[in-house]
Design an enzyme around this catalytic site. Sequence first.
Site, mmCIF file in Angstrom:
data_model
loop_
_atom_site.group_PDB
_atom_site.id
_atom_site.type_symbol
_atom_site.label_atom_id
_atom_site.label_comp_id
_atom_site.label_asym_id
_atom_site.label_seq_id
_atom_site.Cartn_x
_atom_site.Cartn_y
_atom_site.Cartn_z
ATOM 1 N N LYS A 50 -37.278 -74.240 39.421
ATOM 2 C CA LYS A 50 -36.625 -73.833 40.661
ATOM 3 C C LYS A 50 -37.011 -74.749 41.828
ATOM 4 O O LYS A 50 -36.241 -74.912 42.770
ATOM 5 C CB LYS A 50 -36.988 -72.387 41.020
ATOM 6 C CG LYS A 50 -36.724 -71.335 39.953
ATOM 7 C CD LYS A 50 -35.260 -71.152 39.681
ATOM 8 C CE LYS A 50 -34.914 -69.846 38.965
ATOM 9 N NZ LYS A 50 -35.476 -69.679 37.611
HETATM 10 C C1 LIG Z 1 -34.913 -69.051 36.478
HETATM 11 C C2 LIG Z 1 -35.563 -69.363 35.195
HETATM 12 C C3 LIG Z 1 -34.843 -69.455 33.997
HETATM 13 C C4 LIG Z 1 -33.360 -69.167 33.925
HETATM 14 O O1 LIG Z 1 -32.594 -70.115 34.596
HETATM 15 P P1 LIG Z 1 -31.084 -69.772 35.024
HETATM 16 O O2 LIG Z 1 -30.643 -70.901 35.860
HETATM 17 O O3 LIG Z 1 -31.167 -68.489 35.774
HETATM 18 O O4 LIG Z 1 -30.314 -69.628 33.756
HETATM 19 C C5 LIG Z 1 -35.520 -69.841 32.858
HETATM 20 N N1 LIG Z 1 -36.839 -70.084 32.879
HETATM 21 C C6 LIG Z 1 -37.577 -70.002 34.007
HETATM 22 C C7 LIG Z 1 -39.035 -70.264 33.951
HETATM 23 C C8 LIG Z 1 -36.965 -69.636 35.203
HETATM 24 O O5 LIG Z 1 -37.695 -69.544 36.323
#
Ligand SMILES: *Cc1c(COP(=O)(O)O)cnc(C)c1O
Length: 461
Positions: free
Chosen positions: A112
């Site tokens: 993120k």
């Molecule tokens: C947010 C997240 C996901 C999922 O990603 P999306 O874009 O919501 O499909 C997978 N793994 C981790 C560690 C995340 O923080």
Amino acid sequence: MKYVSTRGQAPELTFEQAMLTGLARDGGLYVPETFPTLSTDQIASFAGKPYEDVAFEVMKPFVGDTFTDTEFKEIIKRAYAGFSHAAKCPVVQLSENHFLLELFHGPTLAFKDVAMQLIGQMFEVALKRRGDRVTIVGATSGDTGSAAMEAFKGLDAVDLFIMYPHGRVSEVQRRQMTTPTESNVHALAVDGDFDTCQALLKDMFNDFDFRDEVKLAGVNSINWARVLAQVVYYFTSAVSIGAPARTVSFTVPTGNFGDIFAGYVAKRMGLPIDRLIIATNQNDILHRTMESGDHTKTGVTPSVSPSMDIQVSSNFERLVFDLYDQEGAAVAQLFDALKEDGTFTLSQGAIGKLRDEFDSGRCSEDETSATIKKYVETTHEVLCPHSAVGVKVADENIKDAPMITLATAHPAKFPAAVKDACGVHPDLPAHMADLFERDERVTRVAGDLAAVEAVIRKGIK
Ligand SMILES: *Cc1c(COP(=O)(O)O)cnc(C)c1O
């Protein structure tokens, strides 16, 4: 570049407007009207270039004239300055035909950060120029919240409120959200699950009086700028293992469908991607949709990969828009049905197109643990539970094309699950070593729109 809503009723926006708005006023998501394509030569020229340079070239056509070239280059440079690896998003090899794209070298140790650090800088430049101030509200299953806090804390033009499901995030995730001391960032522990938080956010955006009163903005993965930032590492990783001369496949641990949708965008832009593989944990609505076309919500069952404990996969709407030939009315009908009845069924034509691009797989709790254990023993790579879901599903789907699995978080964010699985306790990096001694600041709130709005009104400076 113009941005249109997936539900066809909201006004067209520029990149800057789409970024600052988040959700469209017709309840849809903004998508670019067309996808720019990069030539094979341009993609080949990315080989050996710094991450920031590729980021500029990949994102520039989408950003249009929102920023000057110099401004945009500076934004990108500042965004990735805090990453702890020179490659920003390095690729490591797991086996002959299987590679891991490590997306966890940012300040909060999950992928993120790649998008959030960038949009923090973009918001600041755009808002300063406008002399404007906004209230950003976000919903998080754990990692978005801390990444947003890290990216927006201390900024003058933004108040940030993050809703997370009380008791359903890991202790490291919670502390990353409750320990920042800057007064413009606020953690809200909501009674409910992630889908409750996400529904509250959508309802808040649809409460136009409140939306206008507080100048509401969104940075969830429904924000197009988030998706865009993630397109970049599909290019850098694929090129690093031989694209565009070689075709590659990707497996993506998936929750809200933002990360894998970025892979679909990269493919539409000309990156030679063979298969895009959706990996889910036991909350497998997307895997079930792939199998039958039936998109039916069930309850969320908490798992060891909490950031994927989702049954309302918001960005899937962006893909559905393409599956239905950009017909907003058809999309609106499906997602209204999902909201009312908790289910819709894709048409045969749409299912066919979906399967042309994507495969899917599901990983149980036991399989997640077994995968963490197996990879520690065979490669010394310590996977976080989300990355393990991806690696397991990828192993089942490797064909001729080399496979890149996205490692979405650092194992130290989920120490209990990792230790249980393989006996190794993953340590937090030095800049976070005192996380468990810092004071926490959080407001507990009912999973109710009026209650949350009241807390936000009170918290705005
Ligand atoms: C947010 C997240 C996901 C999922 O990603 P999306 O874009 O919501 O499909 C997978 N793994 C981790 C560690 C995340 O923080």
